[in-house]
Design a protein around this motif. Sequence first.
Motif, PDB file in Angstrom:
ATOM      1  N   VAL A  57       0.892  -1.221  -0.120  1.00 20.22           N
ATOM      2  CA  VAL A  57       0.122   0.142  -0.090  1.00 20.22           C
ATOM      3  C   VAL A  57       0.809   1.571   0.051  1.00 20.22           C
ATOM      4  CG1 VAL A  57      -0.216   0.469   2.482  1.00 20.22           C
ATOM      5  CG2 VAL A  57      -2.067   1.137   0.979  1.00 20.22           C
ATOM      6  N   TRP A  58       2.005   1.109   0.537  1.00 14.70           N
ATOM      7  CA  TRP A  58       3.077   2.438   0.405  1.00 14.70           C
ATOM      8  C   TRP A  58       3.957   2.294  -0.579  1.00 14.70           C
ATOM      9  CZ3 TRP A  58       8.122   1.598   1.534  1.00 14.70           C
ATOM     10  CH2 TRP A  58       8.552   0.687   2.503  1.00 14.70           C
ATOM     11  N   ARG A  59       4.263   1.079  -0.709  1.00 14.77           N
ATOM     12  CA  ARG A  59       5.569   0.780  -1.612  1.00 14.77           C
ATOM     13  C   ARG A  59       5.617   1.311  -2.794  1.00 14.77           C
ATOM     14  NH1 ARG A  59       6.030  -4.102  -4.427  1.00 14.77           N
ATOM     15  NH2 ARG A  59       7.946  -4.415  -5.360  1.00 14.77           N
ATOM     16  N   MET A  60       4.479   0.669  -3.651  1.00 19.93           N
ATOM     17  CA  MET A  60       4.213   1.167  -4.741  1.00 19.93           C
ATOM     18  C   MET A  60       3.968   2.860  -5.234  1.00 19.93           C
ATOM     19  SD  MET A  60       5.234  -1.439  -6.386  1.00 19.93           S
ATOM     20  CE  MET A  60       5.032  -0.716  -7.964  1.00 19.93           C
ATOM     21  N   PRO A  61       2.836   3.254  -4.402  1.00 24.63           N
ATOM     22  CA  PRO A  61       2.862   4.653  -4.348  1.00 24.63           C
ATOM     23  C   PRO A  61       4.103   5.359  -4.540  1.00 24.63           C
ATOM     24  CG  PRO A  61       1.022   3.667  -3.355  1.00 24.63           C
ATOM     25  CD  PRO A  61       1.852   2.780  -3.430  1.00 24.63           C
ATOM     26  N   ALA A  62       5.025   5.065  -3.487  1.00 24.18           N
ATOM     27  CA  ALA A  62       6.161   5.825  -3.336  1.00 24.18           C
ATOM     28  C   ALA A  62       6.983   5.557  -4.406  1.00 24.18           C
ATOM     29  CB  ALA A  62       6.832   5.390  -2.206  1.00 24.18           C
ATOM     30  N   PHE A  63       7.099   4.549  -5.036  1.00 18.45           N
ATOM     31  CA  PHE A  63       7.923   4.151  -6.136  1.00 18.45           C
ATOM     32  C   PHE A  63       7.490   4.915  -7.323  1.00 18.45           C
ATOM     33  CE2 PHE A  63       8.177   1.819 -10.270  1.00 18.45           C
ATOM     34  CZ  PHE A  63       9.438   1.581 -10.427  1.00 18.45           C
ATOM     35  N   PHE A  64       6.126   4.861  -7.664  1.00 20.54           N
ATOM     36  CA  PHE A  64       5.664   5.788  -8.671  1.00 20.54           C
ATOM     37  C   PHE A  64       5.702   7.205  -8.592  1.00 20.54           C
ATOM     38  CE2 PHE A  64       3.361   1.934 -10.006  1.00 20.54           C
ATOM     39  CZ  PHE A  64       3.694   1.826 -11.344  1.00 20.54           C
ATOM     40  N   VAL A  65       5.990   7.729  -7.428  1.00 25.89           N
ATOM     41  CA  VAL A  65       6.324   9.091  -7.167  1.00 25.89           C
ATOM     42  C   VAL A  65       7.512   9.546  -7.530  1.00 25.89           C
ATOM     43  CG1 VAL A  65       6.496  10.978  -5.456  1.00 25.89           C
ATOM     44  CG2 VAL A  65       4.407   9.635  -5.449  1.00 25.89           C
ATOM     45  N   ILE A  66       8.634   8.586  -7.226  1.00 32.01           N
ATOM     46  CA  ILE A  66       9.898   8.819  -7.584  1.00 32.01           C
ATOM     47  C   ILE A  66      10.139   8.569  -9.053  1.00 32.01           C
ATOM     48  CG2 ILE A  66      12.364   7.943  -7.246  1.00 32.01           C
ATOM     49  CD1 ILE A  66      11.390   7.128  -4.168  1.00 32.01           C
ATOM     50  N   ALA A  67       9.522   7.646  -9.609  1.00 33.17           N
ATOM     51  CA  ALA A  67       9.462   7.461 -11.123  1.00 33.17           C
ATOM     52  C   ALA A  67       9.198   8.589 -11.840  1.00 33.17           C
ATOM     53  CB  ALA A  67       8.581   6.169 -11.503  1.00 33.17           C
ATOM     54  N   GLY A  68       8.089   9.415 -11.362  1.00 37.81           N
ATOM     55  CA  GLY A  68       7.426  10.273 -12.006  1.00 37.81           C
ATOM     56  C   GLY A  68       8.527  11.621 -11.866  1.00 37.81           C
ATOM     57  N   PHE A  69       9.112  11.630 -10.628  1.00 34.54           N
ATOM     58  CA  PHE A  69       9.966  12.639 -10.452  1.00 34.54           C
ATOM     59  C   PHE A  69      11.028  12.469 -11.216  1.00 34.54           C
ATOM     60  CE2 PHE A  69      13.891  14.094  -8.356  1.00 34.54           C
ATOM     61  CZ  PHE A  69      13.451  15.268  -7.784  1.00 34.54           C
ATOM     62  N   PHE A  70      11.619  11.683 -11.226  1.00 30.00           N
ATOM     63  CA  PHE A  70      13.015  11.382 -12.354  1.00 30.00           C
ATOM     64  C   PHE A  70      12.621  11.552 -13.660  1.00 30.00           C
ATOM     65  CE2 PHE A  70      14.910   9.294  -8.919  1.00 30.00           C
ATOM     66  CZ  PHE A  70      16.186   9.874  -8.691  1.00 30.00           C
ATOM     67  N   SER A  71      11.441  11.242 -14.096  1.00 30.46           N
ATOM     68  CA  SER A  71      10.754  11.348 -15.481  1.00 30.46           C
ATOM     69  C   SER A  71      10.786  12.738 -15.834  1.00 30.46           C
ATOM     70  CB  SER A  71       9.711  10.729 -15.731  1.00 30.46           C
ATOM     71  OG  SER A  71       9.665   9.477 -15.648  1.00 30.46           O
ATOM     72  N   ALA A  72      10.329  13.722 -14.972  1.00 32.27           N
ATOM     73  CA  ALA A  72      10.073  15.310 -15.206  1.00 32.27           C
ATOM     74  C   ALA A  72      11.722  15.443 -15.049  1.00 32.27           C
ATOM     75  CB  ALA A  72       9.395  15.799 -14.257  1.00 32.27           C
ATOM     76  N   LEU A  73      12.430  15.443 -14.258  1.00 33.44           N
ATOM     77  CA  LEU A  73      13.782  15.883 -13.965  1.00 33.44           C
ATOM     78  C   LEU A  73      14.490  15.705 -15.417  1.00 33.44           C
ATOM     79  CD1 LEU A  73      15.385  17.074 -11.694  1.00 33.44           C
ATOM     80  CD2 LEU A  73      16.484  15.015 -11.171  1.00 33.44           C
TER      81      LEU A  73
END
Length: 397
Positions: A57-73
């Motif tokens: 419940v927290w692992r995947m949302p946190a993963f996708f937030v970080i993935a989105g962050f690096f994508s934008a960066l």
Amino acid sequence: MAVGTSPRIVYLDGLRAFLMLFGIPYHAALAFSGQPWLVRSEQDSAFLWFLAEFLHVWRMPAFFVIAGFFSALILRRRGPGAWFRGRLRRLGIPLVTGVLLLWPAQWWAIGYSRMGSHEGAVSYMADAAWPPSSAWTIHLWFLVNLLLYSAVLALAASPWLRRYTGAVARVLVARFVARPGVCLTVFAATSVVLVTVGLAGWEHWHLRAVTNGLVARTVLLFAPAFLLGVLLGSRDGLLDRLARIPLRAVVPVAAAAVGAVLAARSWPTLGSGGTVLMEGVAWTVGGLGMTVLVLRVAPRLFPRPRAWVTWLVDASLPVYLIHMPLVLVSSLLLIRAGVDGVVGWLIVVSVTLVGSLAFYEVANRVPWARYAVNGSHKAGKSIHGHMKTRLASWTRN
């Protein structure tokens, strides 16, 4: 400290790697929880079931937030076309490798667990071979989601739409800078509505049957997390502001939402409509709330560059690719041997972690294998090379 500086990138890389590595205890816990899964133990374990659901419940949302962050960066430094071609290579090639090379062991273990015989396992493998379905991806569904998210993001950043999407992004960023807590609340509330409506539509129009499971409903559940990451990566300093939201405002909401996720999985009497509503609320609010907590803790775990963290970062995707067949086969063998519960879980986690890291070390030494599992020709960090360097240093001293 600004997000764009090296220590913050190191901490985010380390966090992302550990979130992927947590897939090993998560999937092993599912195998020994006694709940319906790919491989199922006959002995129920409430502890392992709770552990699996809590991690997810927290692992995947946190993963996708970080993935989105690096994508934008990265998108800020490269054009959308070049960036998306890189995503196709880095995500698509490991996905194809996983589908083509890992299926025999996975399908055999699933078939044997369900049918109870070699003949049944072979029959299951034949049925799963065609047409393409969720059996092709299994644990690699997140790569499918990331490819879809990346395609939408590249389109939004294209010259044809950048004028409009850029204006919306600037407004959202300005509001977030001014009042991050309020903006996160509004974002979560809006996401709940959209995700819940989307899930209801997914069930109503039987979209799983339309895609035959190749695209899962998780593409809706985790889209807000990826979008939040994209917004945070669109400007330096935003991730810092998110992490500074007072815990007293986050912890109660996150805890309540995580509890609701567990409740939604425990109460079949809710019915499909009630379950969809509770999942839409709980996964979104709980996932984003827990992500804030994780982002508060992670800088203390990865405050500066370390060789072993870099090794795990480079190994994380190959480890994730290979871990599922190792979990399935070793779990099946232990269950049939009468080793069950927490003991079986601990053995599978240990064996799978060591075996997966050994697989990375071997693949990292062979250029074509490295490219197949990582989508990159660049050699990753090797623990063998690191130990040789350390040993030479100790010898000189």
